[in-house]
Design an enzyme around this catalytic site. Structure first.
Site, PDB file in Angstrom:
ATOM      1  N   LYS A   1       0.868  -1.178   0.000  1.00  0.00           N
ATOM      2  CA  LYS A   1       0.000   0.000   0.000  1.00  0.00           C
ATOM      3  C   LYS A   1       0.908   1.232   0.000  1.00  0.00           C
ATOM      4  O   LYS A   1       1.957   1.231   0.675  1.00  0.00           O
ATOM      5  CB  LYS A   1      -0.840  -0.043   1.276  1.00  0.00           C
ATOM      6  CG  LYS A   1      -1.931   0.998   1.407  1.00  0.00           C
ATOM      7  CD  LYS A   1      -2.664   0.794   2.746  1.00  0.00           C
ATOM      8  CE  LYS A   1      -3.886   1.675   2.896  1.00  0.00           C
ATOM      9  NZ  LYS A   1      -4.611   1.424   4.159  1.00  0.00           N
TER      10      LYS A   1
ATOM     11  N   SER B   1      -9.601   0.988   3.238  1.00  0.00           N
ATOM     12  CA  SER B   1      -8.806   1.877   2.430  1.00  0.00           C
ATOM     13  C   SER B   1      -7.726   1.158   1.614  1.00  0.00           C
ATOM     14  O   SER B   1      -7.220   1.719   0.649  1.00  0.00           O
ATOM     15  CB  SER B   1      -8.126   2.917   3.322  1.00  0.00           C
ATOM     16  OG  SER B   1      -7.214   2.303   4.198  1.00  0.00           O
TER      17      SER B   1
ATOM     18  N   SER C   1      -9.542  -1.541   7.335  1.00  0.00           N
ATOM     19  CA  SER C   1      -8.988  -1.252   6.016  1.00  0.00           C
ATOM     20  C   SER C   1      -8.252  -2.379   5.310  1.00  0.00           C
ATOM     21  O   SER C   1      -7.963  -2.261   4.127  1.00  0.00           O
ATOM     22  CB  SER C   1      -8.071  -0.030   6.086  1.00  0.00           C
ATOM     23  OG  SER C   1      -8.829   1.147   6.139  1.00  0.00           O
TER      24      SER C   1
END
Lengths: 476, 484
Positions: free
Chosen positions: B77, B152, B176
């Site tokens: 990420k 996310s 997330s």
């Protein structure tokens, strides 16, 4: 100053803790380096960086709290103080807020009569320093070398009643911090800084008046000047029926006045909350115990001991006990010379004068304690007199040679020999018959003049005590 | 190349490499080619093709037993710093930011020889449940490109689900890694808070953030977790426990008691989700597990507490993006105040600004006690609820999300509805306990559904063994690549 109002003063002192590395990262705390050379992701607030607490800073803070007679909280909590400023890289300062390291301490001050007065310490907490903004005509720069340097903030109770008392408190605090070795206490480098809260109230009133905070008081002199100015300003306002506004004022050292910086309603909302990147600081009882056992003699205890073991008066003991290194120089000197009063006189007048003139600490003083002792031993044995000793002292300062070398090279040894002195006295009496006559008629103070002549003739080397004795005998 | 990479787990790939059926370079090349081929899914912000290929050229295929993750293509990420590489957090304010140091996760992976092939799309500063709040545009759900992949860590989930990397790492503040895993049919772990270092991970809400792995099967998930877990002197909140050793510990366990907080299933949970979840419970029951109804009386306040604590912390964490030292700086400056206000107004997206505003409010004088302090109390109560529940069960089961993936744009206009996506994941973060999301079926629209296994502090091992059991029971749900 008016007699209508009682002055109420409280101080907040920030002391930089004497650690090698910063509070939350491994960067050096060295002063005066090229801007932004002591920095890393943590102290520049890079994304993703996290603080790691320096245990050395905690140890220093514990010592500080103990030396100030505080109660150390077993658990204290770091908190974030949020505000925007270019020298604050994270947008918050890691400090302590609701649960500080230590609370409820005190410092004892003594007035001229030696009467003690306790000044309360509200709290002692740890926090990190900010960086420094440097402004030029066209733009501003940020130096983050100081960012993250560990500080303790020492907040006093509003217990001081005059600017002079506030100065005594600050001096005493400095002496303690210096003594326990937690702060370099160099006010010019900014590692001891002070903000003051001042208010006035009518004598007998039980409520405090509205207080004004004065920032940026970085010397004892500025503190006294700023407070005196502020007391006068508030007195005039109150006398003319004006209301004091709660505000923060800045002391301008050049003009000697305080200027409004921000009013209460412009004050920042710091939005304190517990720092989630650090666990609460837990200080165990045995840690406190072991720190207590390793505490050096504090200034108050030292003062008492200097008075009782060396027979020093309150004032002399006070001066010596507020500077650890000076006191240890003095004690070493006494251990060799064995004359506490003589040593104290020399340390407090001649040596301290040099320190003040050269703006140095005793560490940087040129004459080693052994050499100084040699000089005083010569004085004590009567080998040289005080005046000669003073000139030898300045020779030692500039040349770095030993007292004995200077004395023998220049032939300064005092004439102790009775017959030698008697011969000079006889000569003086013979060639000053008029003065001798006056003396015999009762003008005894003429003796001083005759002694002066004998000393002059001996090129200052005759022992003045012996000169006096012989002269008196001959004249009577 | 006849070896089927996409359906293999890491140990199988390692054997194939040892047996010279495939080389490290071919493996990395395979995933990078796919990542580029499926660029429309928008799962990567940055692909590090050259560096990745250079790293595996001439890599020794003779892997030793502890080189299990060496040569494995990994994606991160774009919240994990990698020195010398852009790390944007999918924000305009950091769109040109080049990291000056490595995150602990990135450095541990690289020290073990894992090959980072790219940085994944995400919601800006990890704030969102759909990956729509990205400066780089939304990532698409490979099961239905008109739908969100969840957030996310949306880009990470897509890259794993679509077979654009072997494993990926995301972060989980309120769900997330679990929500996107659920929406894309993969596995993910939100470790116990303090199990994986946050150093070099751009902070959203420090007391809740926790990096976590994402994978298509349980073995890979375990290997990915083992590679990065353990104490880090740079993160004071990491536990001093030794690094996890899950992969080697995976085993059949004796059936135990599993808790289900049925009261949380009654409201606003999609019927297909409940049905699918209940069929998973049946599988456990058949194998001898006891399913027990447990109570988490304060869990209903989780979302409220979460949005107070997380935004409060975020408002402070994001103060450093001020245009002074790095990141986006406005050109519209006439003074210091403008520099701050315009850089931040222009640099942050709407959702981030909404949360900063909310967080600033809950911390402000006069409101702090009513909001932030109260939320902290609720948090303690939720933690107690879990502690109590765990006195009578070994783990807790819940669906991961109330619904399956929703349409892009569907919830953008209504943040409150969007926030509800996290209602089942947020309690875990508040309690700082570990939770895993694994696939448990599909809804009527053929969209994946996920199930959470929630455990005691530092008891990731039990979660893995339960998930391992499910993988053996329903292998068709695992190792499933969403696009060919």
């Amino acid at each position: 100053m008016s007699n209508t109002y009682e002055i109420i003063i409280g101080l907040e002192v920030h002391a930089q803790l004497l650690t090698k590395s910063k509070m939350f990262c491994a960067c050096s705390t060295e002063f005066g380096l090229t801007p932004n050379s002591n920095i890393c992701p943590v102290c520049t607030g890079q994304p993703g960086a996290l603080p790691v607490l320096n245990s050395g800073a905690v140890d220093h803070a514990i010592r500080t709290a103990l030396a100030l007679n505080c109660k150390i909280n077993e658990t204290s909590v770091f908190a974030r103080k949020n505000y925007f400023y270019p020298d604050l890289p994270k947008g918050y300062q890691i400090s302590q807020h609701e649960e500080p390291l230590a609370v409820k301490g005190y410092i004892e001050l003594y007035d001229k009569q030696g009467v003690p007065k306790k000044i309360g310490i509200t709290r002692v907490h740890m926090e990190e320093d900010a960086g420094k903004n440097i402004h030029s005509d066209k733009c501003s720069f940020v130096d983050l070398n100081r960012s993250g340097v560990p500080l303790v903030e020492i907040v006093s109770e509003p217990d001081m009643r005059s600017p002079q008392e506030a100065v005594s408190y600050f001096k005493k605090l400095r002496a303690i911090l210096d003594c326990i070795g937690v702060c370099a206490c160099n006010m010019e480098e900014g590692n001891l800084r002070c903000d003051a809260n001042v208010s006035l109230r009518k004598f007998g009133a039980d409520k405090f008046g509205t207080k004004v905070e004065i920032k940026n008081l970085n010397s004892f002199r500025f503190l006294e000047k700023a407070l005196s100015y502020e007391v006068e300003r508030q007195t005039q306002m109150l006398d003319s029926g004006e209301k004091i506004e709660q505000e923060t004022r800045l002391f301008d050292a050049v003009s000697g006045i305080t200027k409004s910086m921000r009013k209460k309603e412009e004050a920042n909302d710091y939005r304190y909350f517990p720092e989630p990147d650090l666990t609460p600081l837990v200080i165990k009882k045995d840690k406190i115990k072991s720190t207590e056992q390793n505490m050096p003699e504090l200034p108050d205890a030292k003062k008492k001991r200097l008075m009782s073991s060396y027979g020093l008066n309150e004032y002399d003991a006070d001066v010596l006990s507020s500077d650890v290194l000076l006191a240890s120089y003095y004690e070493k000197l006494v251990s060799i010379v064995k004359e506490p009063k003589l040593c104290s006189n020399w340390v407090q007048t001649d040596i301290m004068r040099v320190l003040n003139e050269q703006k140095i600490s005793i560490q940087a003083f040129k004459i080693k304690v052994e050499n100084m002792a040699e000089l005083l031993l010569l004085v004590n044995k009567g080998s040289i007199n005080q005046n000669t000793a003073k000139s030898v002292f300045s020779e030692m300062l500039s040349g770095g040679r030993s007292a004995k070398d200077i004395v023998s090279e220049k032939g300064l040894l005092q004439i102790q020999d009775q017959s030698q002195i008697e011969a000079i006295v006889d000569e003086v009496i013979a060639s000053n018959t008029a003065q001798v006559e006056q003396y015999k008629q009762g003008k005894t103070n003429i003796a001083g003049y005759l002694v002066g002549l004998v000393m002059k003739q001996s090129k200052g080397k005759a022992n003045p005590v012996i000169v006096n004795e012989i002269l008196k005998k001959k004249l009577s | 190349m006849s070896f089927d990479i996409l359906n293999s787990n890491i140990p199988t790939i390692n054997s194939a490499i040892k047996d010279k059926k495939i080389s490290h370079r071919e493996l990395v090349d395979f995933y990078i080619k796919r990542a580029k081929k499926y660029s429309k899914l928008n799962s990567y912000i940055n692909i590090m093709e050259q560096e990745a290929l250079e790293k595996v050229t001439n890599m020794d295929p003779d892997l030793s037993a502890n080189e299990i993750i060496k040569g494995i293509p990994v994606s991160l990420k774009d919240i994990f710093l990698m020195k010398g590489h852009k790390t944007t957090c999918a924000s305009k304010i950091l769109s040109d930011h080049v990291a000056t140091y490595d995150s602990t996760v990135a450095s541990r992976l690289q020290n073990k020889g894992a090959v980072v092939i790219g940085k994944n799309n995400m919601d800006e500063f990890a704030m969102g449940s759909s990956n729509e709040h990205s400066f780089y545009g939304p990532a698409l759900n490979p099961w239905d490109e008109s739908r969100v992949p969840g957030g996310s860590s949306g880009g990470s989930a897509v890259s794993v689900s679509a077979g654009l990397c072997q494993i990926s790492y995301g972060t989980d503040t309120g769900g997330s890694v679990r929500l996107p895993a659920s929406y894309t049919g993969i596995c993910s772990l939100k470790p116990t808070y303090g199990r994986v270092s946050r150093y070099g991970v751009i902070a959203f809400a420090s007391s809740l953030d926790q990096p976590g792995p994402m994978a298509r099967n349980i073995e890979d998930l375990a290997i990915a977790f083992d590679a990065v877990s353990g104490h880090d002197p740079n993160d004071s909140n990491t536990s001093s426990l030794p690094p996890s050793n899950i992969y080697k510990g995976l085993k059949n366990i004796e059936p135990c008691t599993l808790g289900v907080p049925y009261e949380l299933l009654s409201d606003g949970i999609d019927k297909d989700v409940v049905k699918c979840f209940e069929s998973s419970l049946e599988i456990f029951k058949k194998a001898g597990y006891v399913i027990k109804d447990i109570k988490l009386p304060h869990a209903k306040h989780s979302l409220d507490a979460y949005y107070i604590i997380s935004t409060g912390e975020a408002s402070s964490n994001l103060a450093r993006y001020d245009g002074i030292r790095y990141g986006y700086r406005t050109s519209n400056i006439s003074g210091l105040k403008d520099l701050y206000e315009n850089s931040r107004s222009e640099g942050f997206g709407t959702e981030v600004k909404r949360r900063i505003a909310l967080g600033t409010f809950v911390l402000s004088a006069g409101y702090y006690d009513a909001y932030f302090v109260k939320a902290a109390k609720v948090r303690r109560l939720i933690r107690q609820d879990f502690d109590n529940a765990f006195s009578s069960c070994s783990a807790i089961l819940l669906p991961t999300a109330p619904t399956t993936a929703f349409k892009i744009g569907e919830k953008l206009a209504d943040p409150m509805t969007m926030y509800l996506s996290d209602v089942l994941t947020v309690p875990v973060n508040l309690a700082a306990i570990p939770a895993m999301s694994i696939p448990c079926g599909f809804d009527s629209k053929s969209l994946p559904i996920g199930m959470q296994i929630i455990g005691k502090h530092f008891d990731e091992m039990t979660l893995f063994n339960l998930a391992y059991f499910m993988q053996r029971q329903r292998p068709e749900l695992f190792n499933r690549v969403s696009v060919k």
